[in-house]
Design a protein around this motif. Sequence first.
Motif, PDB file in Angstrom:
ATOM      1  N   GLU A 145       8.836 -10.458  10.092  1.00 38.23           N
ATOM      2  CA  GLU A 145       7.562  -9.763  10.338  1.00 38.23           C
ATOM      3  C   GLU A 145       7.301  -8.673   9.290  1.00 38.23           C
ATOM      4  O   GLU A 145       6.172  -8.461   8.866  1.00 38.23           O
ATOM      5  CB  GLU A 145       7.572  -9.182  11.764  1.00 38.23           C
TER       6      GLU A 145
ATOM      7  N   ARG B  50       0.632  -9.700   3.649  1.00 41.18           N
ATOM      8  CA  ARG B  50      -0.801  -9.498   3.943  1.00 41.18           C
ATOM      9  C   ARG B  50      -1.425  -8.527   2.944  1.00 41.18           C
ATOM     10  O   ARG B  50      -2.534  -8.727   2.474  1.00 41.18           O
ATOM     11  CB  ARG B  50      -0.969  -8.982   5.374  1.00 41.18           C
TER      12      ARG B  50
ATOM     13  N   ARG C  96       4.065  -8.373   6.754  1.00 36.59           N
ATOM     14  CA  ARG C  96       3.158  -7.236   6.539  1.00 36.59           C
ATOM     15  C   ARG C  96       2.907  -7.024   5.056  1.00 36.59           C
ATOM     16  O   ARG C  96       1.794  -6.778   4.613  1.00 36.59           O
ATOM     17  CB  ARG C  96       3.780  -5.970   7.144  1.00 36.59           C
ATOM     18  N   LYS C  97       3.976  -7.127   4.270  1.00 39.99           N
ATOM     19  CA  LYS C  97       3.838  -6.936   2.818  1.00 39.99           C
ATOM     20  C   LYS C  97       3.015  -8.075   2.219  1.00 39.99           C
ATOM     21  O   LYS C  97       2.213  -7.864   1.313  1.00 39.99           O
ATOM     22  CB  LYS C  97       5.229  -6.886   2.158  1.00 39.99           C
TER      23      LYS C  97
END
Length: 487
Positions: free
Chosen positions: A22, A29, A26-27
């Motif tokens: 996860e 995205r 995030r990175k």
Amino acid sequence: MEYFPAFLDLDGKPCLVVGGGEIAARKVRLLLAARADVTVVAPAVGDSIAALAAAGSLRHVGRPYVPEDLDGVWLVISATADADVDAGVYADASARRIFCNAVDRQENCSYITPAIVDRSPVLVAVSSGGSAPVLARRIRERLEASLPARLGTLAGLARRYRQRVIAALPALSPRIRFWESVIDGPASSAALSGDVKRAEAEIESLLDDAAEFAARPGIAWLTGAGPGDPELLTLKALHALQSADVIVHDRLVGDEVLALARRDAERISVGKTPGCRANSQESINELLVKLVGSGKRVCRLKGGDPFIFGRGGEEAEALTAAGLSWQVIPGITAAAGCAAAAGIPLTHRDAAQSLVLLTAHGKDSVDTLDWPSLARDRQTLAVYMGVRRFPDLMTRLIEHGRPADTPIAIVERGTTPEQRVIRGTLGQLNLLAKAHRVEAPALLLIGAVASRGVADELSIDLSQHSPSAASAGDHTYVQAGRAGLGS
Ligand SMILES: C[S@@+](CC[C@H](N)C(=O)[O-])C[C@H]1O[C@@H](n2cnc3c(N)ncnc32)[C@H](O)[C@@H]1O
């Protein structure tokens, strides 16, 4: 500065993410939001990355990382749960001069990612240099709450008009004024409220008057920077600093204050060092006339107040004689700032009925002072530029009747972190100044008020310097650091 701040253009550039959980997602995205060409290397990935891969937004390579994954890559993020893998990716990337960020392992980072406020195309990035991420996040939250949601609309509008404005106003100064009128005026209010059509109409009408921006005359703001602490600047001074095309500043103005100036403003130091003839007042006057005459907005920044022993009056006269505009922005003068920082009430009603600001700069000014009036009781004297004249000051005041046990305070570098407050009596003035090696800038306060205020006693035994002087008053002490203003 520990890190160099920069915004990277990753549009279409190959970037590698090692790890599939996860945090890696995030990175990923963020990289995709910057239109990077993303490859994820991980034996297995979570739902988010799997979905992005399935949608064709990134490439997933389903195996452990190998150094060859770095071939052709501009940027790498390692977000595995395995410290050895992250360290290996960092070592391989560094060997190839590729910037690498290993999430939550600062020792394996050649760049760090900031907390961001996204009002694209406006981006605000906040970093604590990796030392306090929660603090950076709090700052971001405050910015998030205070920046209008439609800031991006306004910036987008500015982008659309940029080339037309450059064509209409090729010179930088008038162009900056044009954009200030857009940003501070009705065009901005319309854009921020979502009324893009009205915002465009306002910009068009400003463009119709573009010639007026080019013709606007220059101005000098004779600005007081206060005694040193940047927080003692007035709001008007801050505004002048951020609007001026040129900052013409004195030696006494510190870097912390100058750091508040517009980044692209030209800076000219016209500092006069005591005893040094460089930059005569006449040459400063000429410089101001030249700059303002060429249409520039000039912030003439002086320590303290420009009209109190600041020679602002002469600069104003020179500008008036040349038919040019000027305004005064007052500042906190050294007497007020230093007294406040030392906790000394300059006109305490039990001790003083008047306050005299005087300069004891040269021998002539000492000779022409009205000593009988200065020696009167119940008045506070604030002596500027007096360090070299302390012996004369002490002798003349005592000769004219001011008692030798009159309290005095010398405030050196008042309101700055280096502030020292040296207290004693008039009869000890010379010895105190010598014993403590007092240097300019220092302000001398004489009068009963000088024994009042906050004092962390750090005694100095004057008898080591002269036994007779020690008996001239009953106590002397030095305060180091700021008091009164909260150090
Ligand atoms: C040329 S005068 C300028 C005064 C300035 N315009 C003002 O209003 O404070 C310089 C003198 O101001 C005093 N001064 C200015 N800043 C000071 C500071 N931070 N601490 C102590 N004295 C200061 C010193 O006496 C110094 O020699």
